[in-house]
Design a protein around this motif. Structure first.
Motif, PDB file in Angstrom:
ATOM      1  N   GLY A   1      29.594  47.101   2.640  1.00  0.00           N
ATOM      2  CA  GLY A   1      28.822  46.949   4.578  1.00  0.00           C
ATOM      3  C   GLY A   1      29.264  46.480   5.382  1.00  0.00           C
ATOM      4  N   ASP A   2      30.209  45.711   4.773  1.00  0.00           N
ATOM      5  CA  ASP A   2      30.641  44.436   5.757  1.00  0.00           C
ATOM      6  C   ASP A   2      32.062  44.126   5.815  1.00  0.00           C
ATOM      7  OD1 ASP A   2      31.600  42.106   6.801  1.00  0.00           O
ATOM      8  OD2 ASP A   2      31.267  40.490   5.643  1.00  0.00           O
ATOM      9  N   GLU A   3      32.550  45.361   6.736  1.00  0.00           N
ATOM     10  CA  GLU A   3      33.852  45.547   6.541  1.00  0.00           C
ATOM     11  C   GLU A   3      35.110  45.176   6.640  1.00  0.00           C
ATOM     12  OE1 GLU A   3      37.072  48.964   6.238  1.00  0.00           O
ATOM     13  OE2 GLU A   3      34.412  49.077   6.397  1.00  0.00           O
ATOM     14  N   ARG A   4      34.653  43.892   8.072  1.00  0.00           N
ATOM     15  CA  ARG A   4      35.697  42.929   8.069  1.00  0.00           C
ATOM     16  C   ARG A   4      35.580  42.404   7.020  1.00  0.00           C
ATOM     17  NH1 ARG A   4      37.148  41.145  12.603  1.00  0.00           N
ATOM     18  NH2 ARG A   4      36.163  42.458  14.122  1.00  0.00           N
ATOM     19  N   GLY A   5      34.849  41.691   6.544  1.00  0.00           N
ATOM     20  CA  GLY A   5      34.913  40.646   5.097  1.00  0.00           C
ATOM     21  C   GLY A   5      35.777  41.580   4.060  1.00  0.00           C
ATOM     22  N   LEU A   6      35.498  43.034   3.819  1.00  0.00           N
ATOM     23  CA  LEU A   6      35.658  43.649   3.300  1.00  0.00           C
ATOM     24  C   LEU A   6      37.894  43.099   3.170  1.00  0.00           C
ATOM     25  CD1 LEU A   6      34.868  47.434   2.750  1.00  0.00           C
ATOM     26  CD2 LEU A   6      34.401  45.242   1.040  1.00  0.00           C
ATOM     27  N   ARG A   7      38.630  43.807   4.827  1.00  0.00           N
ATOM     28  CA  ARG A   7      39.467  42.844   4.454  1.00  0.00           C
ATOM     29  C   ARG A   7      40.201  41.985   3.936  1.00  0.00           C
ATOM     30  NH1 ARG A   7      41.144  43.909  10.286  1.00  0.00           N
ATOM     31  NH2 ARG A   7      42.044  42.001  10.281  1.00  0.00           N
ATOM     32  N   LYS A   8      39.126  40.684   3.834  1.00  0.00           N
ATOM     33  CA  LYS A   8      39.915  39.604   3.569  1.00  0.00           C
ATOM     34  C   LYS A   8      39.846  39.406   2.037  1.00  0.00           C
ATOM     35  CE  LYS A   8      38.218  36.612   7.473  1.00  0.00           C
ATOM     36  NZ  LYS A   8      37.024  37.262   8.414  1.00  0.00           N
ATOM     37  N   LEU A   9      39.266  40.315   1.326  1.00  0.00           N
ATOM     38  CA  LEU A   9      38.839  40.513  -0.283  1.00  0.00           C
ATOM     39  C   LEU A   9      39.894  40.792  -0.236  1.00  0.00           C
ATOM     40  CD1 LEU A   9      37.608  42.722  -2.401  1.00  0.00           C
ATOM     41  CD2 LEU A   9      35.269  41.891  -0.574  1.00  0.00           C
TER      42      LEU A   9
ATOM     43  N   MET B   1      36.379  46.667  -4.527  1.00  0.00           N
ATOM     44  CA  MET B   1      37.083  46.872  -3.074  1.00  0.00           C
ATOM     45  C   MET B   1      36.642  46.655  -1.960  1.00  0.00           C
ATOM     46  SD  MET B   1      41.153  47.405  -4.930  1.00  0.00           S
ATOM     47  CE  MET B   1      41.783  46.368  -3.383  1.00  0.00           C
ATOM     48  N   GLY B   2      34.931  47.956  -2.323  1.00  0.00           N
ATOM     49  CA  GLY B   2      34.463  48.726  -1.304  1.00  0.00           C
ATOM     50  C   GLY B   2      35.176  49.535  -1.080  1.00  0.00           C
ATOM     51  N   TYR B   3      36.336  50.313  -1.164  1.00  0.00           N
ATOM     52  CA  TYR B   3      36.467  51.377  -0.666  1.00  0.00           C
ATOM     53  C   TYR B   3      36.810  53.094  -1.448  1.00  0.00           C
ATOM     54  CZ  TYR B   3      41.302  53.571   0.587  1.00  0.00           C
ATOM     55  OH  TYR B   3      42.152  54.552   1.036  1.00  0.00           O
ATOM     56  N   GLY B   4      36.412  53.368  -0.134  1.00  0.00           N
ATOM     57  CA  GLY B   4      35.843  54.700  -0.196  1.00  0.00           C
ATOM     58  C   GLY B   4      37.186  56.157  -0.827  1.00  0.00           C
ATOM     59  N   ARG B   5      37.935  56.706  -2.149  1.00  0.00           N
ATOM     60  CA  ARG B   5      39.393  57.805  -1.179  1.00  0.00           C
ATOM     61  C   ARG B   5      38.855  58.526  -0.761  1.00  0.00           C
ATOM     62  NH1 ARG B   5      42.695  57.682  -6.828  1.00  0.00           N
ATOM     63  NH2 ARG B   5      44.209  55.295  -5.760  1.00  0.00           N
ATOM     64  N   GLY B   6      39.084  59.516   0.448  1.00  0.00           N
ATOM     65  CA  GLY B   6      38.725  61.016   0.877  1.00  0.00           C
ATOM     66  C   GLY B   6      38.350  60.637   1.508  1.00  0.00           C
ATOM     67  N   GLY B   7      37.017  60.152   1.998  1.00  0.00           N
ATOM     68  CA  GLY B   7      35.603  60.112   2.395  1.00  0.00           C
ATOM     69  C   GLY B   7      34.826  60.083   1.759  1.00  0.00           C
ATOM     70  N   VAL B   8      34.932  59.471   0.602  1.00  0.00           N
ATOM     71  CA  VAL B   8      33.682  59.062  -0.585  1.00  0.00           C
ATOM     72  C   VAL B   8      33.366  58.463   0.263  1.00  0.00           C
ATOM     73  CG1 VAL B   8      33.449  58.105  -2.681  1.00  0.00           C
ATOM     74  CG2 VAL B   8      35.159  59.825  -2.376  1.00  0.00           C
ATOM     75  N   ARG B   9      31.767  58.049  -0.206  1.00  0.00           N
ATOM     76  CA  ARG B   9      31.158  57.161   0.489  1.00  0.00           C
ATOM     77  C   ARG B   9      29.694  56.632  -0.216  1.00  0.00           C
ATOM     78  NH1 ARG B   9      29.569  62.105   2.706  1.00  0.00           N
ATOM     79  NH2 ARG B   9      27.636  62.233   1.737  1.00  0.00           N
ATOM     80  N   ILE B  10      29.625  55.703  -0.437  1.00  0.00           N
ATOM     81  CA  ILE B  10      29.354  55.126  -1.632  1.00  0.00           C
ATOM     82  C   ILE B  10      27.418  54.758  -1.291  1.00  0.00           C
ATOM     83  CG2 ILE B  10      28.145  52.050  -2.472  1.00  0.00           C
ATOM     84  CD1 ILE B  10      31.488  51.512  -2.064  1.00  0.00           C
TER      85      ILE B  10
END
Lengths: 320, 558
Positions: B98-106, B75-84
């Motif tokens: 790398g597409d924050e706006r797109g992530l919210r849509k998915l 889901m492109g989500y990193g819990r607690g400051g975890v970085r991909i």
């Protein structure tokens, strides 16, 4: 079932508030009795003969035991009679009425500006936390709180009354004044009060919401794809209501009870100035009356905060 | 014009083929160890996986293996400051990173998430229905009316009671097992392509777990959604997954179809996971004189209003283990509270080593306290974080035996040796220890008092299976050496088989079955013991369906 539980809790709070108010009335009465000095002496002055003093004491009932005088005072208060001021022999309740209204008007105006502003700034600070906006809001709010209110007051007078001449320097109000003129008269003290209470409410709103933002259900909301502001508004805010209301009520109480300095600066005819005037004249009945009203306001507002906290808790509203 | 071909490609992709393709994923985080400089750690290292449409991939491993982190990366989500920090996550044919706006849509539309603790994941301030349909409405998938209708259908599919009205309830008004199913309905409501199940049954009682598991499996099958199913329990994942990936320290150990992983694991680590709990423990025969006798004890909370123990009688024999099993709320821990004097019984008596124990803790002499020690589930919170291991273990030595200085330190070293940790640990703080090491320190602290009985309250429940196994072996060895008896409270029947000499099965404050291990675990069973035993997942494909069809009684959590 839920409403019965809630009603019981609320009734408990109300009863507790009333009880507390009685306890405070005892303290106020006892406190003013401990103060050195004799009421009869202060009325008649140093030159009074012992006979005249004795007569006045008997007339005022000062020779009765303290508890009888307390109940006589309390009985008067409960029927709306605060006694007469020693300094000018006027009825206290009558003099208080207008002053209380003035104070409430000023506090109300300051609250109408400061509460929504503080909550909005708190929300913005959370939304852009640790960024420039957050730091700017916090910095401004803390600076305005750190400056003493008399300093802010005189600064505002210097700029807006003396230099720009937008508002009057002294907030004289009278009964026949129009609403608009009245607003203009109290603009500067209202802004001063707003600046004083803003930071506390804003910081607490920010902290309460940030605390809630750690919860797992905020992550759930994020993973639903909600926007940051919707998450704060829909999911964080409802759970932060109780602490926010608490700090708002404390500040509202301060707006009413703590305005003494501001009223003096702006020569505003409110409760604070009334109190200061009569403390300097050793006018005990007035001090007692004002003290009791301040206590009632404080207890009342805190009671409202408690009741809101009860109502805001879904576990109490909807038990299993 | 440009819209047309892209749409066609997407439609084609929706039919069959690869839904999620994670390539060379690398995830890092900054950690702040106590007393050291912050450092970068790699949580997930070069992991690649694919999920086909409508298929379920199980991610399995111990805590810290990176399972949840990988799941959330879809889901492109990193819990607690975890970085991909490396690799690609390709969902529905496009790289989502790398597409924050797109992530919210998915999020909430293409991929939904089911958390381990639904009780914490639901907002306490809103009704369930509002939360269930929220993502569906946010992404404009359907109207409110349709979404609510679908939600009710899903509630029914997931066999929730009163599906028409359960949405009007608040989270706290619904049981944990039901909430977990409501959360599954929430994830399914917006018709996503993929659901990430993050340990959805781990926090549930074994008897509730089986129902939720069956409901989730059925919902996945009926809706054709694909899933990443994350768990540390291989037996659970074997029931729902098509494929399984075994992870350790953020790396892939083994990836294959479920049957192969369970029946023919290739890697040693997978073999160890499959054969976990293979402790052979022969039960000992009861001795003539028990060390502790609980005789018809009844206890209640709120001054007799809520009866939590009814007429419970058990014996514990010296140097042996009595396992107390049952689901949450059955009175297991309450029995321990009654024995330790924290909850004075209303009636009945407790005899310890030939003398009757005072009901109240405050009335018991120091000697009684010394001989009866406790070990808790959460080793973290059972230790003062500002004391060193040496101070923690040394405290009972000072308190009960008045040991000081070198004598005390020597004994602490001896105890550290017993728990296989070595005296170098004496100067460490609890925060520097792993979960298993913390629990070992708690065991050493209990042993320091030289007790005759130790009450172990779910001491392995918070640990990973292999670590838990190590603790159980240690406890058995110590029992043989020190001749100490255990009252072992647990909801895990595999643990019971591994450690018990006798078993007490509790249900709603009453003892439903009690006796030597062999007898209790041999049919004929009463209805509840049968339910309990048959609910324990077995490492066998197809076990779930068999177990559900053979049940005689519904779980209490329903």
């Amino acid at each position: 079932m839920g409403s019965a539980l809630i009603l019981r809790l609320i009734a408990q709070r109300l009863a507790l508030g009333v009880l507390l108010l009685f306890a405070v009335s005892v303290l106020i009465f006892a406190g003013t009795q401990i103060l050195p000095g004799d009421v009869a002496q202060s009325i008649l002055g140093q030159a009074a003969t012992p006979q005249a003093l004795e007569n006045l004491r008997r007339e005022l009932g000062l020779n009765d035991p303290a508890y009888i005088r307390y109940f006589r005072w309390l009985g008067g208060v409960l029927t709306g009679d605060f006694g007469t001021a020693l300094s000018n022999r006027r009825d206290i309740a009558e003099a208080l009425g207008g002053r209380l209204w003035n104070t409430l008007f000023l506090a109300g105006c300051a609250a109408v500006i400061s509460v929504p502003l503080a909550i909005l700034l708190g929300l913005l600070a959370v939304r852009y936390r640790n960024g420039v906006i957050d730091k700017a809001i916090s910095g401004f709010a803390l600076a305005s709180t750190s400056l003493p209110e008399f300093f802010i007051g005189y600064l505002l007078i210097l700029f807006f009354a003396v230099e720009l001449q937008w508002f009057p320097a002294s907030s004289t109000v009278f009964d026949t004044m129009s609403f608009g003129a009245r607003l203009q008269a109290i603009a500067l003290p209202a802004i001063t009060l707003t600046l004083v209470v803003l930071a506390h409410m804003m910081r607490m709103t920010r902290a309460a919401i940030l605390n809630v933002m750690q919860s797992a259900y905020i992550e759930t909301a994020e993973l639903k794809g909600l926007s940051a502001f919707d998450i704060i508004r829909r999911h964080a805010m409802p759970n932060a209501v109780a602490p926010i209301v608490n700090v708002v009520m404390l500040n509202l109480a301060y707006l009413i009870v703590g305005v003494v300095v501001v009223e003096v600066i702006f020569v505003y005819p409110g409760m604070g100035q009334y109190l200061v005037d009569h403390v300097s004249k050793r006018d005990v009945p007035v001090v007692q009356a004002v003290g009791l009203i301040f206590a009632a306001v404080y207890i009342g507002l805190n009671m409202i905060a408690d009741i809101v906290a009860i109502l805001a808790n879904p576990r109490l509203r909807h038990p299993k | 014009m440009a819209e047309q071909p892209r749409k066609k490609v997407q439609e084609a992709a929706r039919g069959t083929g690869t839904l999620l393709d994670i390539r060379n994923l690398r995830i890092e985080a900054t950690v702040y160890p106590p007393g050291e400089d912050p450092k970068n750690v790699v949580i997930v290292d070069d992991v690649s996986l694919t999920v086909e449409r409508g298929k379920v991939l199980g991610l399995i491993g111990e805590s810290g293996a990176g399972k949840s982190t990988i799941g959330l990366s879809s889901m492109g989500y990193g819990r607690g400051g975890v970085r991909i920090t490396g690799g690609e996550v390709v969902l529905n044919g496009r790289d989502i990173l790398g597409d924050e706006r797109g992530l919210r849509k998915l999020r909430g539309k293409e991929v939904c998430y089911v958390a381990q603790s639904a009780a914490a994941a639901f907002n306490p301030a809103h009704k369930l229905m509002r939360q269930v349909v929220e993502a569906t409405l946010e992404h404009g998938v359907s109207s409110r009316e349709e979404a609510e209708k679908r939600a009710v259908d899903l509630f029914r599919q997931l066999s929730l009671p009163d599906p028409e009205n359960i949405g009007d309830r608040y989270p706290h008004q619904v049981s944990g097992g039901q909430l977990q199913r409501v959360m599954t309905a929430m994830a399914l409501c917006s018709k996503p392509d993929l659901i990430v199940f993050d340990e959805p049954t781990t926090a549930l009682d074994v008897t509730t777990q089986i129902d939720v598991l069956a409901a989730i499996k059925k919902a996945i099958r009926d809706t054709g959604v694909a899933a990443l199913y994350i768990t540390h329990d291989l037996a659970v994942v074997a029931q729902v997954s098509d494929d399984i990936m075994v992870l350790r320290h953020g790396k892939t150990v083994e990836w294959g179809d479920t049957r192969q992983i369970i029946e023919k694991p290739k890697q040693d680590y997978t073999k160890a996971l499959v054969s976990v709990h293979a402790i052979d423990h022969e039960e000992h025969a009861p001795t003539p004189v028990p060390i502790l006798t609980v005789d018809n004890v009844t206890a209640s909370y709120g001054g007799g209003r809520v009866k939590v123990l009814r007429d419970v009688s058990v014996d514990i024999h010296p140097g042996q283990t009595l396992a107390v099993v049952g689901e949450s709320g059955s009175g297991k821990s309450t029995l321990a509270r009654a024995i330790t004097g924290l909850l004075p019984p209303e009636s009945g008596s407790i005899t310890f080593d030939g003398r009757t124990l005072a009901n109240r803790l405050a009335d018991r002499p120091k000697e009684d306290l010394r001989q009866l020690q406790m070990i808790y589930q959460m080793a973290d919170v059972a230790m003062n974080p500002r004391q060193t291991v040496g101070t923690i273990i040394g405290r009972p030595l000072e308190f009960y035996f008045g040991m000081r200085g070198a004598e005390r330190n020597a004994r602490v070293a001896e105890l550290l040796d017993k728990i296989e940790m070595g005296k170098g640990f004496a100067d460490r703080y609890p925060a520097e220890l792993s979960g298993g090491q913390k629990q070992r320190v708690c065991i050493a602290r209990a042993l320091a008092a030289k007790p005759k009985l130790i009450i172990c309250d779910e001491v392995t429940s918070a640990l990973d299976p292999l670590v838990a196994n190590g603790i159980l072996k240690l406890l058995l060895e110590l029992q043989a050496e020190e001749d100490v008896a255990y009252l072992f409270i647990t909801h895990d029947l595999a643990t019971v088989r591994a450690i018990a000499d006798s078993i007490a099965v509790m249900y709603r404050g009453e003892l439903v079955r009690y006796g030597p291990k062999g007898k209790v675990l041999t049919p004929p069973f009463d209805a509840y013991t049968d339910l309990l035993l048959s609910s324990v997942p077995e490492m066998e494909v197809g076990w779930l369906e068999k177990a559900i069809s053979n049940r005689r009684m519904e779980a209490a959590g329903n």
